[in-house]
Design a protein around this motif. Structure first.
Motif, mmCIF file in Angstrom:
data_model
loop_
_atom_site.group_PDB
_atom_site.id
_atom_site.type_symbol
_atom_site.label_atom_id
_atom_site.label_comp_id
_atom_site.label_asym_id
_atom_site.label_seq_id
_atom_site.Cartn_x
_atom_site.Cartn_y
_atom_site.Cartn_z
ATOM 1 N N ALA A 148 0.844 -1.196 0.000
ATOM 2 C CA ALA A 148 0.000 0.000 0.000
ATOM 3 C C ALA A 148 0.881 1.249 0.000
ATOM 4 O O ALA A 148 1.990 1.240 0.543
ATOM 5 C CB ALA A 148 -0.916 -0.005 1.213
ATOM 6 N N ILE A 149 0.358 2.314 -0.605
ATOM 7 C CA ILE A 149 1.041 3.607 -0.647
ATOM 8 C C ILE A 149 -0.008 4.676 -0.381
ATOM 9 O O ILE A 149 -1.091 4.630 -0.950
ATOM 10 C CB ILE A 149 1.705 3.838 -2.022
ATOM 11 C CG1 ILE A 149 2.703 2.719 -2.321
ATOM 12 C CG2 ILE A 149 2.397 5.196 -2.065
ATOM 13 C CD1 ILE A 149 3.291 2.767 -3.723
ATOM 14 N N SER A 150 0.318 5.620 0.511
ATOM 15 C CA SER A 150 -0.689 6.624 0.860
ATOM 16 C C SER A 150 -0.095 8.018 1.010
ATOM 17 O O SER A 150 0.931 8.198 1.663
ATOM 18 C CB SER A 150 -1.381 6.236 2.171
ATOM 19 O OG SER A 150 -2.359 7.200 2.496
ATOM 20 N N GLY A 151 -0.782 8.978 0.416
ATOM 21 C CA GLY A 151 -0.448 10.382 0.610
ATOM 22 C C GLY A 151 -1.056 10.929 1.894
ATOM 23 O O GLY A 151 -0.706 12.012 2.347
ATOM 24 N N TYR A 152 -1.980 10.174 2.477
ATOM 25 C CA TYR A 152 -2.629 10.551 3.737
ATOM 26 C C TYR A 152 -2.268 9.512 4.791
ATOM 27 O O TYR A 152 -3.128 8.964 5.465
ATOM 28 C CB TYR A 152 -4.143 10.630 3.550
ATOM 29 C CG TYR A 152 -4.535 11.637 2.506
ATOM 30 C CD1 TYR A 152 -4.592 12.993 2.814
ATOM 31 C CD2 TYR A 152 -4.809 11.238 1.199
ATOM 32 C CE1 TYR A 152 -4.928 13.927 1.842
ATOM 33 C CE2 TYR A 152 -5.150 12.154 0.230
ATOM 34 C CZ TYR A 152 -5.203 13.502 0.557
ATOM 35 O OH TYR A 152 -5.531 14.418 -0.401
ATOM 36 N N PHE A 153 -0.979 9.248 4.906
ATOM 37 C CA PHE A 153 -0.469 8.189 5.769
ATOM 38 C C PHE A 153 -0.773 8.475 7.241
ATOM 39 O O PHE A 153 -0.621 9.586 7.719
ATOM 40 C CB PHE A 153 1.048 8.076 5.592
ATOM 41 C CG PHE A 153 1.665 6.951 6.366
ATOM 42 C CD1 PHE A 153 1.753 5.685 5.814
ATOM 43 C CD2 PHE A 153 2.154 7.155 7.645
ATOM 44 C CE1 PHE A 153 2.325 4.637 6.511
ATOM 45 C CE2 PHE A 153 2.734 6.120 8.357
ATOM 46 C CZ PHE A 153 2.816 4.855 7.788
ATOM 47 N N SER A 154 -1.224 7.444 7.931
ATOM 48 C CA SER A 154 -1.344 7.491 9.389
ATOM 49 C C SER A 154 -0.993 6.111 9.918
ATOM 50 O O SER A 154 -1.095 5.107 9.200
ATOM 51 C CB SER A 154 -2.770 7.863 9.821
ATOM 52 O OG SER A 154 -3.654 6.779 9.591
ATOM 53 N N LYS A 155 -0.575 6.062 11.158
ATOM 54 C CA LYS A 155 -0.214 4.784 11.762
ATOM 55 C C LYS A 155 -1.413 3.832 11.744
ATOM 56 O O LYS A 155 -1.287 2.654 11.457
ATOM 57 C CB LYS A 155 0.284 5.002 13.192
ATOM 58 C CG LYS A 155 0.800 3.751 13.838
ATOM 59 C CD LYS A 155 1.368 4.025 15.222
ATOM 60 C CE LYS A 155 1.825 2.711 15.846
ATOM 61 N NZ LYS A 155 2.342 2.873 17.173
ATOM 62 N N LYS A 156 -2.599 4.372 12.013
ATOM 63 C CA LYS A 156 -3.806 3.537 12.042
ATOM 64 C C LYS A 156 -4.134 2.975 10.666
ATOM 65 O O LYS A 156 -4.429 1.785 10.529
ATOM 66 C CB LYS A 156 -5.002 4.319 12.573
ATOM 67 C CG LYS A 156 -6.274 3.453 12.600
ATOM 68 C CD LYS A 156 -7.418 4.103 13.294
ATOM 69 C CE LYS A 156 -8.693 3.314 13.314
ATOM 70 N NZ LYS A 156 -8.739 1.991 12.754
ATOM 71 N N SER A 157 -4.067 3.809 9.620
ATOM 72 C CA SER A 157 -4.374 3.292 8.283
ATOM 73 C C SER A 157 -3.344 2.249 7.864
ATOM 74 O O SER A 157 -3.695 1.241 7.241
ATOM 75 C CB SER A 157 -4.474 4.419 7.253
ATOM 76 O OG SER A 157 -3.247 5.080 7.089
ATOM 77 N N ALA A 158 -2.077 2.458 8.221
ATOM 78 C CA ALA A 158 -1.032 1.476 7.901
ATOM 79 C C ALA A 158 -1.303 0.155 8.626
ATOM 80 O O ALA A 158 -1.215 -0.925 8.035
ATOM 81 C CB ALA A 158 0.343 2.018 8.274
#
Length: 192
Positions: A148-158
């Motif tokens: 996964a790759i995210s521009g709105y990265f958060s520990k919870k989403s990861a």
């Protein structure tokens, strides 16, 4: 006396399509059982590698000549173009396809049968979480590696996407070295 054949970290990395560093990390964390030679080198039984791959829904790739098929799923056309250009630089080892939304990704998965999906988490319509859930819930696609790759990265989403079956979640702007390491495309592993 039966002689057992052992695999080196580099050989295991080729089978799992990851970097030797990832294999060593899994071994040091106790996830992938290994033996240590008197000289301090790790060695792995094939049965253990198969167990580990099955536990993580990873396919073993026996042929060293087979190209890794990577599907990029990202609604940011510039970013997906960047990833495509980056990975196309490894065309001897990688085939790349792009889908710019979750819906069209379904068609690409069927026609291209990727080994690895680089998946944006935040897309309109069908987001990366839903794509990951669908891929991991379907027998024919459950063994696809998802990064996964995210521009709105958060520990919870990861944590959430990894709990759903993704191997890792990277943050935009992307650490190119980390991605290439996860894909097993850093220069040292290509020289094997």
């Amino acid at each position: 006396m039966e002689i057992k054949s052992y695999l080196t970290p580099g050989q295991v990395a080729q089978l799992l399509m990851v970097s030797p560093a990832a294999v060593r990390r899994w071994a040091s964390e106790g996830d992938l059982n290994s033996m240590t030679t008197p000289g301090g080198h790790r060695r792995f039984f094939m049965e253990e590698v198969e167990r580990f791959a099955a536990m993580r829904n990873m396919a073993l790739h026996q042929s060293g000549k087979k190209k890794i098929r990577v599907l990029i799923i990202d609604d940011d056309i510039q970013f997906s173009g960047y990833l495509n250009a980056l990975l196309s630089g490894f065309s001897k080892y990688v085939q790349v396809r792009v889908a710019n939304d979750g819906f069209h990704a379904g068609f690409k998965v069927c026609e291209f049968t990727p080994d690895i999906v680089l998946l944006d988490l935040m897309m309109p319509g069908m987001d990366g979480f839903e794509v990951c859930r669908l891929l991991k819930a379907t027998k024919d696609t459950a063994n696809i590696r998802i990064i996964a790759i995210s521009g709105y990265f958060s520990k919870k989403s990861a944590e959430d996407i990894v709990a759903m079956g993704a191997e890792a979640c990277l943050e935009k702007p992307l650490d190119k070295g980390k991605l290439l390491d996860l894909l097993g495309l850093q220069q040292s592993s290509l020289a094997m």
